[in-house]
Design an enzyme around this catalytic site. Structure first.
Site: not given
Length: 821
Positions: A362-364, A366
């Site tokens: 995932t990104d930050w 998310d």
């Protein structure tokens, strides 16, 4: 502008008429843009049009494994099977958890709190960490992290993680090495990706990635969060400079070249990735780069056909073609569905169609954002379930322990089966195995590559990349290169004329860019570079004043000082653009250039002195077209990196011949955005860019001749027109000649036009590019091979479709017709 478009369309129609003299029936076609409709001939299709469908498995056939691959995979599977049989639920969840380094450091320091780290290691078995402790800014008075400090931190984390792991599983560390190892002090910084794309030279993308991975791996970090593979079609977007521009083909070729550079031409699925290579991350999968509002992480509305036609190809090339080992997921939503919850795209397309075997991170934050940002989940539990069902493997949590705690409760309650954990954990362990972390988990401070960080040859490579990226967009009366026989006094001004910080932009030392030039151990500003190569002698005098700063109230006194100095100058060089920014903090509400920079430029132009405008910017900021056209010359520098100052100076003085080309459309007004060069025929005449995709001048001239198809069948009596069979590959050759008096490099661009299709075709799309370097009066024949996929489009059923019909191949002023049956 309309006249040029009309001539282009007329040339297509003439070729069509020639071919259709053999196969003809009438159809009425309108040319949009002020011209009246004309009646032309459309070719017969011999009854029904022939149609073929392609799958990605046909475009990218599965790699044939050799015995070495088979042996590696067998040993890996045996090892991972044995390891997983001994792992507890908590250990497995720990492998799926990624935390930020600042969860381990004491406040306002870069010191690892070993008590906290040991608690995480022994209680939650955290399997991954990321980021720089000074990413968000200074840690106390610490500006940057050098190699020895990085090595000590990584060794400390790894040692305590392994000590706390029942099965001695090492952690994997990831870092945003966006344009070089930008968080490693002394590492070489390259132009950002729009600049790399402007070279139209895949060798530079490969070299930049190789050096980036080397400098990142040297400090014990084997996982690089790059490259960005979204296409840059939304000029407001704060991350457009991280893309390879607006063209899907350029993004595909440059992105795949970067992947191969990062990973040493290997992949982590059937063999090892050894130092100095790193595993890379294809990001942000996908549709992230075109938010409707232009603001980062906001909603994108992109129809399925557009997603597959323009946004998916660069990921397909990087993942299925080049073997990217990991992907990072788009933080935003596409068509009302957050990508982190999309089973369709994370499983059916990514795992099914693209055959991706690696780790999806995932990104930050998310998963948490599904609750409070996207509002698709009413609780953290529901958010985790949505993301797991969609297909994520690792959660970049990254600031707390919510993910491992809640997921453990969900497994205990039977909401998430252990078998679901196993899918992701196997991928993560496979990656760690391929990176050699089980056999050699600790960084080596005595490794030879540590001493290569920032070495001269790397910085020379970055400067060479910058040289080929700088794009000459306007050059009235050949004002450039500056003639020192007639030009003795030059005024250099503008807020980016003496700023290494601005040359680098965001993701440089810190996330939002450097605070000051002193944070860069290497590099030259444009002023420094110009003085170095001219020696600032009495015969050639350089005066400098800042002119105006960016983002401050109007300072007319500062502008007046620049105007006064201009009066005694033969030429004025003005360097304007943007301050460093990244992601959401870089959101803007107006694409216009800073008004004080425009005022400075206007008042300098009003002096009547020749003005050379240099743009150092993350985005194509809008300037009044008449003001730009009043300048004697315009250079687009993008964000060229620390080494960019001297290449720009060399181009000004003629020591380097510019060869960059625009990798995006430069709009002329704030309301004229979102129409790329590959627009539809119905959009002809609706846009008037300041500069076009592919624009770029040289100090010499190049001529193209003898465009031909080497394996097509010529149509008798119709020179330059051919027939072929649908679904085959075709090779086109063209001769390039340097007609000028100086050596020069030329980016040769091949475009394809599909004249009729079941889905409205684009006016043209790039289907090949090559860089040639020619001495005066020398010629070179180059060839382009287009495979079946490159003649395709996304059909009415949203499948990759080939259709018999008529195509135009164009290289410069050369074109030929090809009828595929």
């Amino acid at each position: 502008m309309k006249t040029i478009k009309s001539l282009f369309l007329l040339s297509l129609l003439i070729v069509n008429l020639l071919i259709s003299s053999t196969y003809g029936s009438s159809i009425r076609v309108s040319i949009v843009g002020g011209e009246e409709a004309e009646v032309i001939e459309k070719p017969r299709t011999f009854g029904n049009k022939r149609e073929l469908k392609l799958e990605y498995s046909q475009i990218y056939p599965k790699k044939q494994l050799n015995q070495e691959n088979i042996n590696f995979m067998s040993a890996r599977d045996t090892f991972v099977d044995n390891l997983m049989s001994k792992m507890s639920i908590t250990e497995k969840i720990g492998q799926m958890t990624q935390l930020d380094i600042t969860t381990l450091t004491s406040p306002n320091t870069i010191t690892i709190n070993e008590t906290t780290l040991a608690y995480y290691a022994k209680t939650y078995y955290i399997g991954s960490y990321l980021n720089s402790p000074v990413s968000g800014g200074l840690a106390g008075d610490i500006h940057h992290i050098n190699s020895s400090v990085w090595l000590d931190m990584i060794n400390t984390i790894q040692t305590i993680v392994i000590e706390g792991s029942p099965n001695k599983i090492p952690m994997i560390y990831g870092l945003d090495s966006v344009h070089g190892a930008n968080y490693v002090h002394k590492a070489t910084l390259f132009p950002h990706n729009t600049g790399l794309a402007a070279t139209f030279n895949i060798e530079h993308a490969t070299t930049a990635a190789q050096i980036t991975s080397k400098d990142t791996v040297a400090v014990g970090i084997p996982w690089v969060f790059a490259p960005v593979l979204g296409i840059g079609v939304q000029p407001l977007w704060s991350r457009i400079y991280e893309t390879f521009g607006e063209d899907p083909y350029v993004a595909s070729m440059m992105g795949a070249a970067a992947v191969r550079g990062f990973q040493g031409g290997n992949n982590s699925f059937d063999g090892p990735i050894n130092a100095p290579s790193a595993v890379c991350t294809a990001k942000h999968y996908f549709g992230y780069s075109d938010p409707t509002s232009g603001k980062d992480r906001t909603a994108a509305w992109i129809p399925e056909r557009m997603l597959r036609r323009y946004f998916l190809p660069s990921f397909a090339e990087a993942i299925t073609g080049a073997g990217a080992g990991t992907i990072m997921i788009n933080s935003g939503e596409v068509n009302g569905v957050p990508m982190h919850t999309s089973y369709k795209y994370l499983t059916e397309v990514l795992r099914g169609e693209l055959q991706f075997e690696g780790v999806a991170v995932t990104d930050w934050q998310d998963i948490e954002k599904l609750v409070y940002f996207h509002h698709t989940a009413g609780s953290a539990e529901e958010a985790i379930l949505q993301a797991l069902d969609a297909g994520i493997d690792m959660s970049m949590v990254p600031l707390d322990l919510s993910f491992p705690i809640i997921l453990a409760e969900m497994v205990a309650a039977g909401t998430v089966p252990e078998s679901r954990l196993d899918l992701s954990v196997r991928r993560i362990l496979n990656l760690k195995y391929a990176l050699g972390l089980f056999s050699n988990p600790y960084p080596n401070p005595n490794a030879a590559i540590v001493d290569t960080i920032g070495q001269v040859q790397d910085r020379e490579a970055a400067a060479a990349t910058a040289e080929e990226s700088i794009t000459l967009l306007q050059n009235k009366n050949n004002i450039l290169p500056l003639n020192t026989n007639t030009i003795k006094n030059v005024l250099l001004t503008g807020p980016s004329a003496d700023s290494i910080r601005n040359l680098n932009g965001g993701w440089s030392v810190h996330w939002q860019g450097a605070y000051e030039d002193s944070e860069f151990p290497f590099g030259t500003s444009i002023l420094t570079g110009l003085r170095e190569i001219t020696n600032d002698t009495a015969d050639f005098n350089i005066q400098y004043t800042i002119g105006h700063e960016i983002g401050v109230p109007t300072n007319q006194t500062s502008i007046d000082e620049a105007v006064e100095l201009a009066q005694s100058s033969d030429v004025v060089v003005v360097v304007i653009g943007e301050l460093p920014e990244a992601e959401t903090p870089g959101d803007i509400y107006d694409l216009s250039m800073d008004p004080n920079e425009v005022l400075l430029l206007q008042q300098l132009v009003d002096t009547g002195k020749p003005v050379v405008l240099i743009l150092v910017e993350a985005r194509p900021r809008i300037l009044p077209p008449d003001l730009v056209y009043s300048c004697a010359a315009v250079l687009m520098a993008y964000l060229p990196g620390s080494e960019g100052g001297k290449p720009i100076a060399n181009i000004l003085m003629g020591n380097v011949n510019p060869s960059g080309r625009l990798p995006l459309t430069y709009p002329g007004t704030t309301g004229d955005i979102g129409v790329p060069y590959y627009h539809k025929y119905s959009e002809n005449g609706v846009t008037t860019p300041l500069f076009q995709f592919g624009d770029g001048l040289s100090y010499t001239t190049f001529n193209y001749t003898n465009l031909a198809c080497s394996n097509c069948k010529p149509i008798s009596g119709q020179s330059g027109n051919y027939t072929g069979v649908l679904g085959q590959s075709y090779t086109f050759t063209v001769t390039v000649t340097n007609n000028g008096n100086v050596q020069g490099k030329d980016s040769v661009l091949l475009y394809l036009s599909d004249l009729w299709a079941q889905v409205t075709p684009e006016v043209k799309m790039l289907r090949g590019f090559q860089k040639v370097d020619l001495m005066p009066a020398k010629s070179q024949q180059i060839s382009f091979t287009l495979n079946a996929y490159e003649f395709s489009f996304i059909g009415v059923d949203n499948k990759i479709t080939l259709e018999s019909g008529q195509f135009i191949i164009m290289v410069g002023n050369q074109q030929l017709g090809l009828y595929l049956q």
